[in-house]
Design a protein around this motif. Structure first.
Motif, PDB file in Angstrom:
ATOM      1  N   ILE A   1       9.359   3.467 -11.927  1.00 32.86           N
ATOM      2  CA  ILE A   1       8.200   4.051 -11.254  1.00 32.86           C
ATOM      3  C   ILE A   1       6.975   3.828 -12.123  1.00 32.86           C
ATOM      4  N   SER A   2       6.060   3.005 -11.641  1.00 28.01           N
ATOM      5  CA  SER A   2       4.845   2.728 -12.397  1.00 28.01           C
ATOM      6  C   SER A   2       3.714   2.450 -11.415  1.00 28.01           C
ATOM      7  N   SER A   3       2.595   3.138 -11.600  1.00 30.75           N
ATOM      8  CA  SER A   3       1.454   2.967 -10.699  1.00 30.75           C
ATOM      9  C   SER A   3       0.169   3.134 -11.488  1.00 30.75           C
ATOM     10  N   ALA A   4      -0.807   2.291 -11.146  1.00 29.04           N
ATOM     11  CA  ALA A   4      -2.121   2.387 -11.800  1.00 29.04           C
ATOM     12  C   ALA A   4      -2.972   3.487 -11.192  1.00 29.04           C
ATOM     13  N   ILE A   5      -2.523   4.028 -10.056  1.00 32.19           N
ATOM     14  CA  ILE A   5      -3.259   5.101  -9.379  1.00 32.19           C
ATOM     15  C   ILE A   5      -2.666   6.437  -9.799  1.00 32.19           C
ATOM     16  N   ASP A   6      -3.508   7.409 -10.005  1.00 35.09           N
ATOM     17  CA  ASP A   6      -3.049   8.711 -10.489  1.00 35.09           C
ATOM     18  C   ASP A   6      -3.396   9.785  -9.460  1.00 35.09           C
ATOM     19  N   ILE A   7      -2.744   9.724  -8.302  1.00 39.68           N
ATOM     20  CA  ILE A   7      -3.027  10.662  -7.207  1.00 39.68           C
ATOM     21  C   ILE A   7      -1.709  11.132  -6.612  1.00 39.68           C
ATOM     22  N   ASP A   8      -1.598  12.435  -6.388  1.00 39.74           N
ATOM     23  CA  ASP A   8      -0.381  13.031  -5.846  1.00 39.74           C
ATOM     24  C   ASP A   8      -0.634  13.411  -4.385  1.00 39.74           C
ATOM     25  N   ILE A   9      -0.142  12.573  -3.479  1.00 40.57           N
ATOM     26  CA  ILE A   9      -0.356  12.806  -2.047  1.00 40.57           C
ATOM     27  C   ILE A   9       0.307  14.100  -1.597  1.00 40.57           C
ATOM     28  N   LEU A  10       1.518  14.370  -2.086  1.00 41.33           N
ATOM     29  CA  LEU A  10       2.239  15.569  -1.669  1.00 41.33           C
ATOM     30  C   LEU A  10       1.454  16.828  -2.023  1.00 41.33           C
ATOM     31  N   THR A  11       0.854  16.864  -3.203  1.00 43.56           N
ATOM     32  CA  THR A  11       0.048  18.020  -3.600  1.00 43.56           C
ATOM     33  C   THR A  11      -1.176  18.173  -2.708  1.00 43.56           C
ATOM     34  N   LEU A  12      -1.815  17.069  -2.353  1.00 39.65           N
ATOM     35  CA  LEU A  12      -2.966  17.130  -1.452  1.00 39.65           C
ATOM     36  C   LEU A  12      -2.573  17.731  -0.109  1.00 39.65           C
TER      37      LEU A  12
ATOM     38  N   GLY B   1       0.812  -1.211   0.000  1.00 38.64           N
ATOM     39  CA  GLY B   1       0.000   0.000   0.000  1.00 38.64           C
ATOM     40  C   GLY B   1       0.844   1.259   0.000  1.00 38.64           C
ATOM     41  N   PHE B   2       1.874   1.307   0.857  1.00 43.89           N
ATOM     42  CA  PHE B   2       2.750   2.482   0.909  1.00 43.89           C
ATOM     43  C   PHE B   2       3.517   2.642  -0.405  1.00 43.89           C
ATOM     44  N   ARG B   3       3.971   1.538  -0.983  1.00 42.64           N
ATOM     45  CA  ARG B   3       4.726   1.621  -2.241  1.00 42.64           C
ATOM     46  C   ARG B   3       3.862   2.190  -3.359  1.00 42.64           C
ATOM     47  N   MET B   4       2.602   1.776  -3.425  1.00 36.18           N
ATOM     48  CA  MET B   4       1.721   2.274  -4.479  1.00 36.18           C
ATOM     49  C   MET B   4       1.416   3.754  -4.288  1.00 36.18           C
ATOM     50  N   VAL B   5       1.267   4.187  -3.041  1.00 39.73           N
ATOM     51  CA  VAL B   5       1.002   5.604  -2.778  1.00 39.73           C
ATOM     52  C   VAL B   5       2.201   6.454  -3.177  1.00 39.73           C
TER      53      VAL B   5
ATOM     54  N   VAL C   1      -4.173   0.626   0.198  1.00 39.93           N
ATOM     55  CA  VAL C   1      -3.683   1.895  -0.350  1.00 39.93           C
ATOM     56  C   VAL C   1      -4.369   3.067   0.351  1.00 39.93           C
ATOM     57  N   VAL C   2      -5.669   2.961   0.582  1.00 44.64           N
ATOM     58  CA  VAL C   2      -6.396   4.024   1.279  1.00 44.64           C
ATOM     59  C   VAL C   2      -5.848   4.207   2.691  1.00 44.64           C
ATOM     60  N   ALA C   3      -5.616   3.105   3.395  1.00 44.34           N
ATOM     61  CA  ALA C   3      -5.100   3.185   4.761  1.00 44.34           C
ATOM     62  C   ALA C   3      -3.678   3.750   4.776  1.00 44.34           C
ATOM     63  N   ALA C   4      -2.842   3.323   3.833  1.00 35.71           N
ATOM     64  CA  ALA C   4      -1.472   3.847   3.772  1.00 35.71           C
ATOM     65  C   ALA C   4      -1.465   5.338   3.476  1.00 35.71           C
ATOM     66  N   ALA C   5      -2.314   5.773   2.549  1.00 34.04           N
ATOM     67  CA  ALA C   5      -2.398   7.206   2.244  1.00 34.04           C
ATOM     68  C   ALA C   5      -2.880   7.991   3.456  1.00 34.04           C
TER      69      ALA C   5
ATOM     70  N   LEU D   1     -11.032  10.483  -1.096  1.00 31.45           N
ATOM     71  CA  LEU D   1     -12.206   9.832  -1.685  1.00 31.45           C
ATOM     72  C   LEU D   1     -11.911   9.272  -3.070  1.00 31.45           C
ATOM     73  N   THR D   2     -10.944   9.864  -3.762  1.00 32.54           N
ATOM     74  CA  THR D   2     -10.634   9.376  -5.103  1.00 32.54           C
ATOM     75  C   THR D   2      -9.995   7.990  -5.070  1.00 32.54           C
ATOM     76  N   PHE D   3      -9.486   7.567  -3.897  1.00 33.61           N
ATOM     77  CA  PHE D   3      -8.958   6.211  -3.772  1.00 33.61           C
ATOM     78  C   PHE D   3     -10.080   5.176  -3.734  1.00 33.61           C
ATOM     79  N   VAL D   4     -11.268   5.596  -3.326  1.00 31.46           N
ATOM     80  CA  VAL D   4     -12.397   4.676  -3.209  1.00 31.46           C
ATOM     81  C   VAL D   4     -13.052   4.538  -4.576  1.00 31.46           C
ATOM     82  N   GLN D   5     -12.969   3.357  -5.152  1.00 29.87           N
ATOM     83  CA  GLN D   5     -13.420   3.138  -6.527  1.00 29.87           C
ATOM     84  C   GLN D   5     -14.410   1.973  -6.593  1.00 29.87           C
ATOM     85  N   GLY D   6     -15.498   2.106  -5.839  1.00 24.02           N
ATOM     86  CA  GLY D   6     -16.551   1.098  -5.885  1.00 24.02           C
ATOM     87  C   GLY D   6     -16.068  -0.255  -5.404  1.00 24.02           C
ATOM     88  N   PHE D   7     -16.239  -1.295  -6.228  1.00 21.47           N
ATOM     89  CA  PHE D   7     -15.866  -2.652  -5.837  1.00 21.47           C
ATOM     90  C   PHE D   7     -14.383  -2.926  -6.021  1.00 21.47           C
TER      91      PHE D   7
END
Length: 321
Positions: free
Chosen positions: A104-115, A78-82, A287-291, A275-281
């Protein structure tokens, strides 16, 4: 004259309580208090524990039924993906690949530092606005007598009980009219206005208990009211000011509804960003917990450093001495 020869100890024994005045009763009472404390402690801290445990689980282990209380195979997935998502989104992936050979490759497109930076900008700005406006108003309400003073204090108190969602539509129209839609300035102004009444009440309690002799001494030294406020009262109100700032900061940091309504994805703060980490099913809860853990660390570190000022500031105007 008759003298009272009654033994106080015998009178006490008449009113003796088994729960408080016997060894077995004391044992039972302490056991019940300890059990109640344990229940409350578990109720409060279990969600935090579960978040930490989930962050160190793999996706397959999270989906197990029944769930595991401890990670069977601890993982930093989870931490690695974040981290990879933040590096890839912010454009640092090429630098790390060329400098260290890391892919560096991730299927998630979220920038924690910017948040985090967006939330810090909004929270600090809102805290400063609430501090300036609230402290100035509290000084005037404490040191001046005028008609309608009690009504103003009552209105400020009532505004704290008013739900923020009830004013969502007029706030949205006002922000759109001012051309501040999708800007952090809009959130700073709204959050600063929402927390200013609390700052007024907290700081007014401090100014009411402030010794009049110090204020009179500053007047004898020919200080203007503003100089008395700025050079005498404000330095001595440091703890209360810090407590007020922390309250405004935390409210702005954790607020979701206004941030989700007035901003788009590019300007999101921490709450709508998570909330953008939550993607339905397909939600990856590790990843949500690590973020959530990564985002909480800066605030926890800051609060741990200044918590003594927060407690002293909250109680500074509570007791007259």
């Amino acid at each position: 004259m008759a003298t009272d020869t009654q033994d106080p100890k015998s009178e006490f024994r008449k009113n003796q309580s088994w729960l408080y005045d016997t060894q077995s009763g004391t044992y039972v009472r302490k056991s019940l208090i300890g059990l109640l404390t344990l229940v409350v402690f578990t109720y409060v801290l279990f969600p935090l524990y579960w978040m930490v445990v989930t962050a160190f689980k793999t996706t397959s282990e999270i989906q197990q039924i029944p769930p595991t209380v401890f990670p069977e195979d601890p993982s930093l997935q989870g931490f690695r993906m974040v981290v990879m998502s933040s590096l890839q989104t912010s454009g640092y992936d090429a630098f790390f690949e060329q400098s260290f050979g890391w892919e560096i490759s991730s299927a998630i497109d979220i920038d924690i530092l910017t948040l985090i930076l967006n939330s810090l900008k909004v929270a600090v700005g809102a805290g400063l606005i609430a501090l300036v406006l609230g402290t100035g108003a509290a000084y005037v309400l404490s040191q001046r007598e005028f008609r309608g003073k009690n009504a103003i204090m009552s209105l400020l108190l009532a505004s704290l009980m008013f739900p923020g969602t009830a004013i969502m539509v007029p706030e949205w129209e006002l922000i759109s009219t001012l051309g501040l839609f999708n800007t952090h300035l809009a959130l700073i102004l709204i959050y600063g206005a929402m927390t200013s009444p609390f700052v007024v009440w907290l700081m007014k309690g401090f100014f009411d208990d402030f010794p009049d002799s110090i204020v009179e001494a500053s007047r004898i030294d020919q200080c203007t009211p503003f100089e008395t406020f700025w050079y005498v009262l404000v330095p001595m109100a440091r703890n209360s000011l810090i407590a007020s700032f922390i309250f405004a900061f935390l409210l702005a940091w954790n607020e979701l509804v206004f941030a989700l309504t007035l901003l788009d994805n590019s300007k999101f703060t921490v709450p709508p960003g998570l909330l953008t980490f939550v993607q339905g099913f397909n939600t990856q809860w590790n990843v949500v917990a690590a973020a959530s853990i990564i985002i909480s660390l800066p605030v926890l570190a800051g609060l741990a450093y200044i918590q003594q000022y927060f407690v002293q500031g909250l109680t500074g105007g509570a007791v007259k001495g």
